[in-house]
Scaffold this motif. Structure first.
Motif, PDB file in Angstrom:
ATOM      1  N   SER A   4      -1.106 -12.310   7.138  1.00 32.83           N
ATOM      2  CA  SER A   4      -2.291 -11.610   6.664  1.00 32.83           C
ATOM      3  C   SER A   4      -3.166 -12.569   5.872  1.00 32.83           C
ATOM      4  O   SER A   4      -2.715 -13.609   5.403  1.00 32.83           O
ATOM      5  CB  SER A   4      -1.848 -10.442   5.777  1.00 32.83           C
ATOM      6  N   ASP A   5      -4.440 -12.207   5.732  1.00 32.66           N
ATOM      7  CA  ASP A   5      -5.328 -12.970   4.847  1.00 32.66           C
ATOM      8  C   ASP A   5      -5.209 -12.508   3.401  1.00 32.66           C
ATOM      9  O   ASP A   5      -5.821 -13.095   2.512  1.00 32.66           O
ATOM     10  CB  ASP A   5      -6.784 -12.837   5.306  1.00 32.66           C
ATOM     11  N   GLU A   6      -4.438 -11.449   3.181  1.00 27.62           N
ATOM     12  CA  GLU A   6      -4.285 -10.913   1.834  1.00 27.62           C
ATOM     13  C   GLU A   6      -3.447 -11.855   0.979  1.00 27.62           C
ATOM     14  O   GLU A   6      -2.336 -12.223   1.342  1.00 27.62           O
ATOM     15  CB  GLU A   6      -3.609  -9.543   1.876  1.00 27.62           C
ATOM     16  N   ILE A   7      -3.983 -12.236  -0.171  1.00 20.21           N
ATOM     17  CA  ILE A   7      -3.254 -13.107  -1.085  1.00 20.21           C
ATOM     18  C   ILE A   7      -2.330 -12.256  -1.943  1.00 20.21           C
ATOM     19  O   ILE A   7      -2.778 -11.385  -2.690  1.00 20.21           O
ATOM     20  CB  ILE A   7      -4.225 -13.919  -1.956  1.00 20.21           C
ATOM     21  N   LEU A   8      -1.042 -12.501  -1.818  1.00 18.60           N
ATOM     22  CA  LEU A   8      -0.050 -11.744  -2.574  1.00 18.60           C
ATOM     23  C   LEU A   8       0.186 -12.375  -3.940  1.00 18.60           C
ATOM     24  O   LEU A   8       0.364 -11.679  -4.942  1.00 18.60           O
ATOM     25  CB  LEU A   8       1.259 -11.684  -1.790  1.00 18.60           C
ATOM     26  N   LEU A   9       0.208 -13.713  -3.987  1.00 16.39           N
ATOM     27  CA  LEU A   9       0.458 -14.436  -5.233  1.00 16.39           C
ATOM     28  C   LEU A   9      -0.625 -15.483  -5.427  1.00 16.39           C
ATOM     29  O   LEU A   9      -0.925 -16.256  -4.509  1.00 16.39           O
ATOM     30  CB  LEU A   9       1.826 -15.124  -5.182  1.00 16.39           C
ATOM     31  N   SER A  10      -1.202 -15.507  -6.614  1.00 19.80           N
ATOM     32  CA  SER A  10      -2.251 -16.479  -6.928  1.00 19.80           C
ATOM     33  C   SER A  10      -2.000 -17.047  -8.315  1.00 19.80           C
ATOM     34  O   SER A  10      -1.909 -16.297  -9.294  1.00 19.80           O
ATOM     35  CB  SER A  10      -3.629 -15.814  -6.879  1.00 19.80           C
ATOM     36  N   ILE A  11      -1.870 -18.367  -8.380  1.00 19.41           N
ATOM     37  CA  ILE A  11      -1.586 -19.048  -9.649  1.00 19.41           C
ATOM     38  C   ILE A  11      -2.645 -20.111  -9.884  1.00 19.41           C
ATOM     39  O   ILE A  11      -2.968 -20.886  -8.975  1.00 19.41           O
ATOM     40  CB  ILE A  11      -0.202 -19.725  -9.609  1.00 19.41           C
ATOM     41  N   ASP A  57       0.234  -9.448  -6.447  1.00 23.82           N
ATOM     42  CA  ASP A  57      -0.190  -8.166  -5.893  1.00 23.82           C
ATOM     43  C   ASP A  57      -1.146  -7.462  -6.858  1.00 23.82           C
ATOM     44  O   ASP A  57      -1.071  -6.246  -7.058  1.00 23.82           O
ATOM     45  CB  ASP A  57       1.020  -7.288  -5.589  1.00 23.82           C
ATOM     46  N   GLY A  58      -2.018  -8.257  -7.470  1.00 23.12           N
ATOM     47  CA  GLY A  58      -3.025  -7.728  -8.383  1.00 23.12           C
ATOM     48  C   GLY A  58      -2.574  -7.518  -9.814  1.00 23.12           C
ATOM     49  O   GLY A  58      -3.375  -7.140 -10.673  1.00 23.12           O
ATOM     50  N   THR A  59      -1.287  -7.767 -10.100  1.00 28.02           N
ATOM     51  CA  THR A  59      -0.739  -7.557 -11.443  1.00 28.02           C
ATOM     52  C   THR A  59      -0.630  -8.883 -12.184  1.00 28.02           C
ATOM     53  O   THR A  59      -0.148  -9.872 -11.627  1.00 28.02           O
ATOM     54  CB  THR A  59       0.658  -6.906 -11.367  1.00 28.02           C
ATOM     55  N   ASP A  60      -1.056  -8.912 -13.443  1.00 32.85           N
ATOM     56  CA  ASP A  60      -0.938 -10.100 -14.283  1.00 32.85           C
ATOM     57  C   ASP A  60       0.522 -10.263 -14.706  1.00 32.85           C
ATOM     58  O   ASP A  60       1.092  -9.401 -15.374  1.00 32.85           O
ATOM     59  CB  ASP A  60      -1.834  -9.942 -15.512  1.00 32.85           C
ATOM     60  N   LEU A  61       1.138 -11.377 -14.298  1.00 38.81           N
ATOM     61  CA  LEU A  61       2.549 -11.602 -14.590  1.00 38.81           C
ATOM     62  C   LEU A  61       2.811 -12.150 -15.983  1.00 38.81           C
ATOM     63  O   LEU A  61       3.938 -12.091 -16.473  1.00 38.81           O
ATOM     64  CB  LEU A  61       3.142 -12.595 -13.571  1.00 38.81           C
ATOM     65  N   LEU A  62       1.805 -12.697 -16.617  1.00 34.86           N
ATOM     66  CA  LEU A  62       2.048 -13.487 -17.825  1.00 34.86           C
ATOM     67  C   LEU A  62       2.659 -12.677 -18.965  1.00 34.86           C
ATOM     68  O   LEU A  62       3.437 -13.211 -19.749  1.00 34.86           O
ATOM     69  CB  LEU A  62       0.743 -14.139 -18.299  1.00 34.86           C
ATOM     70  N   ALA A  63       2.334 -11.409 -19.046  1.00 31.47           N
ATOM     71  CA  ALA A  63       2.846 -10.600 -20.150  1.00 31.47           C
ATOM     72  C   ALA A  63       4.094  -9.807 -19.792  1.00 31.47           C
ATOM     73  O   ALA A  63       4.620  -9.070 -20.633  1.00 31.47           O
ATOM     74  CB  ALA A  63       1.756  -9.634 -20.625  1.00 31.47           C
ATOM     75  N   LEU A  64       4.613  -9.989 -18.572  1.00 26.08           N
ATOM     76  CA  LEU A  64       5.716  -9.148 -18.112  1.00 26.08           C
ATOM     77  C   LEU A  64       7.059  -9.848 -18.261  1.00 26.08           C
ATOM     78  O   LEU A  64       7.189 -11.027 -17.949  1.00 26.08           O
ATOM     79  CB  LEU A  64       5.518  -8.776 -16.642  1.00 26.08           C
ATOM     80  N   PRO A  65       8.095  -9.112 -18.705  1.00 28.73           N
ATOM     81  CA  PRO A  65       9.454  -9.678 -18.762  1.00 28.73           C
ATOM     82  C   PRO A  65      10.062  -9.729 -17.371  1.00 28.73           C
ATOM     83  O   PRO A  65       9.596  -9.058 -16.440  1.00 28.73           O
ATOM     84  CB  PRO A  65      10.207  -8.688 -19.660  1.00 28.73           C
ATOM     85  N   PRO A  66      11.149 -10.520 -17.194  1.00 31.21           N
ATOM     86  CA  PRO A  66      11.736 -10.686 -15.859  1.00 31.21           C
ATOM     87  C   PRO A  66      12.112  -9.385 -15.167  1.00 31.21           C
ATOM     88  O   PRO A  66      11.870  -9.231 -13.966  1.00 31.21           O
ATOM     89  CB  PRO A  66      12.974 -11.553 -16.137  1.00 31.21           C
ATOM     90  N   GLU A  67      12.686  -8.434 -15.899  1.00 35.68           N
ATOM     91  CA  GLU A  67      13.140  -7.205 -15.236  1.00 35.68           C
ATOM     92  C   GLU A  67      11.966  -6.395 -14.688  1.00 35.68           C
ATOM     93  O   GLU A  67      12.073  -5.756 -13.636  1.00 35.68           O
ATOM     94  CB  GLU A  67      13.979  -6.350 -16.188  1.00 35.68           C
ATOM     95  N   THR A  68      10.830  -6.456 -15.365  1.00 32.80           N
ATOM     96  CA  THR A  68       9.647  -5.744 -14.872  1.00 32.80           C
ATOM     97  C   THR A  68       9.072  -6.450 -13.654  1.00 32.80           C
ATOM     98  O   THR A  68       8.606  -5.805 -12.702  1.00 32.80           O
ATOM     99  CB  THR A  68       8.585  -5.651 -15.975  1.00 32.80           C
ATOM    100  N   ILE A  69       9.105  -7.774 -13.656  1.00 32.58           N
ATOM    101  CA  ILE A  69       8.613  -8.532 -12.505  1.00 32.58           C
ATOM    102  C   ILE A  69       9.423  -8.200 -11.262  1.00 32.58           C
ATOM    103  O   ILE A  69       8.875  -8.020 -10.170  1.00 32.58           O
ATOM    104  CB  ILE A  69       8.649 -10.040 -12.814  1.00 32.58           C
ATOM    105  N   VAL A  70      10.761  -8.079 -11.414  1.00 30.92           N
ATOM    106  CA  VAL A  70      11.604  -7.703 -10.279  1.00 30.92           C
ATOM    107  C   VAL A  70      11.235  -6.307  -9.795  1.00 30.92           C
ATOM    108  O   VAL A  70      11.124  -6.060  -8.582  1.00 30.92           O
ATOM    109  CB  VAL A  70      13.093  -7.780 -10.655  1.00 30.92           C
ATOM    110  N   ARG A  71      11.027  -5.387 -10.724  1.00 33.60           N
ATOM    111  CA  ARG A  71      10.653  -4.025 -10.323  1.00 33.60           C
ATOM    112  C   ARG A  71       9.310  -3.992  -9.613  1.00 33.60           C
ATOM    113  O   ARG A  71       9.068  -3.134  -8.761  1.00 33.60           O
ATOM    114  CB  ARG A  71      10.631  -3.103 -11.547  1.00 33.60           C
TER     115      ARG A  71
END
Length: 241
Positions: free
Chosen positions: A4-11, A68-82
């Protein structure tokens, strides 16, 4: 498989520091939904630190880190997995004293919202028939290749959208390595998006859609897998040309 052309992860501008040591130095990368992207480079290039930073297991800073549109920087590992990103760490790290079945169920125990764990386990045993044969054995009694398959299956129990694989072929016999790479390609064909760290450059570029080459914590080369295979730098450094 067409991606897909949809970007899932962008850093953008990812930095990982351990005290005074800067392991990753401001890298940018993207992963599109449905593709395999490989991170290549020598030991100490920053590949594993990048994966660990993505799931919150390494100290990180970035201008932007969106999954997937969510900012990862403020999230703990368990939330990132969810949210749908799972790491298979280097060295497999299965729970040796637990059975294969117990390892699998632990992988899905906290993530029932993303799927029915029992149904997902049935799917995993179809995908990894050797694990069905070993279901009630202790994970520590498995061969290295079987443990790697268990580690991948355990990660898939959370029904991720993005699977991070850190050196899945490390320490395995050549014929087992071939099976692992076949499996990775099969997972992509099933629609899973994969970010792969591997020192096996030849096989990585055979199954990947795109790649990034890291050196000293920076991106030195990037492009399609075909372009990287053909580049003089890759030929000289990794392919023995």
């Amino acid at each position: 498989m067409t991606t897909s052309d949809e970007i899932l992860l962008s850093i953008e501008g990812l930095t990982v520091s351990y005290g005074a040591v800067e392991a990753v130095r401001g890298i940018d990368l993207t992963v599109k939904r449905g593709e395999i992207v490989t991170l290549l480079g020598a030991n100490g290039a920053g590949k594993s630190s990048t994966l660990n930073a993505l799931v919150g297991l390494a100290p990180r800073k970035a201008r932007r880190m969106l999954f997937d549109g969510t900012d990862l920087l403020a999230l703990p590992p368990e939330t990132i997995v969810r949210r749908g990103m799972t790491l298979v760490p280097e060295g497999r790290r299965v729970f040796s004293s637990l059975t294969v079945d117990e390892n699998l169920m632990l992988g899905g125990a906290k993530h029932a919202a993303r799927g029915n764990p029992a149904a997902v386990k049935t799917n995993m045993l179809e995908l990894f028939p050797i694990l069905a044969e070993r279901l009630h054995q202790k994970a520590g009694s498995l061969s290295g290749g079987e443990q790697q398959m268990l580690a991948i299956a355990r990660a898939l129990m959370s029904s991720p959208d993005l699977l991070l694989l850190d050196e899945p072929s490390l320490g395995l016999a050549p014929q087992v390595v071939d099976r692992i790479f076949d499996l990775i390609g099969n997972l992509r064909d099933r629609g899973l998006t994969i970010l792969l760290v591997e020192q096996n450059v030849v096989q990585s570029l055979e199954i990947a859609d795109r790649g990034y080459v890291l050196a000293n914590g920076r991106v030195e080369l990037q492009g399609s897998a075909a372009d990287l295979r053909a580049s003089p730098e890759i030929q000289d450094a990794y392919l023995g040309a």
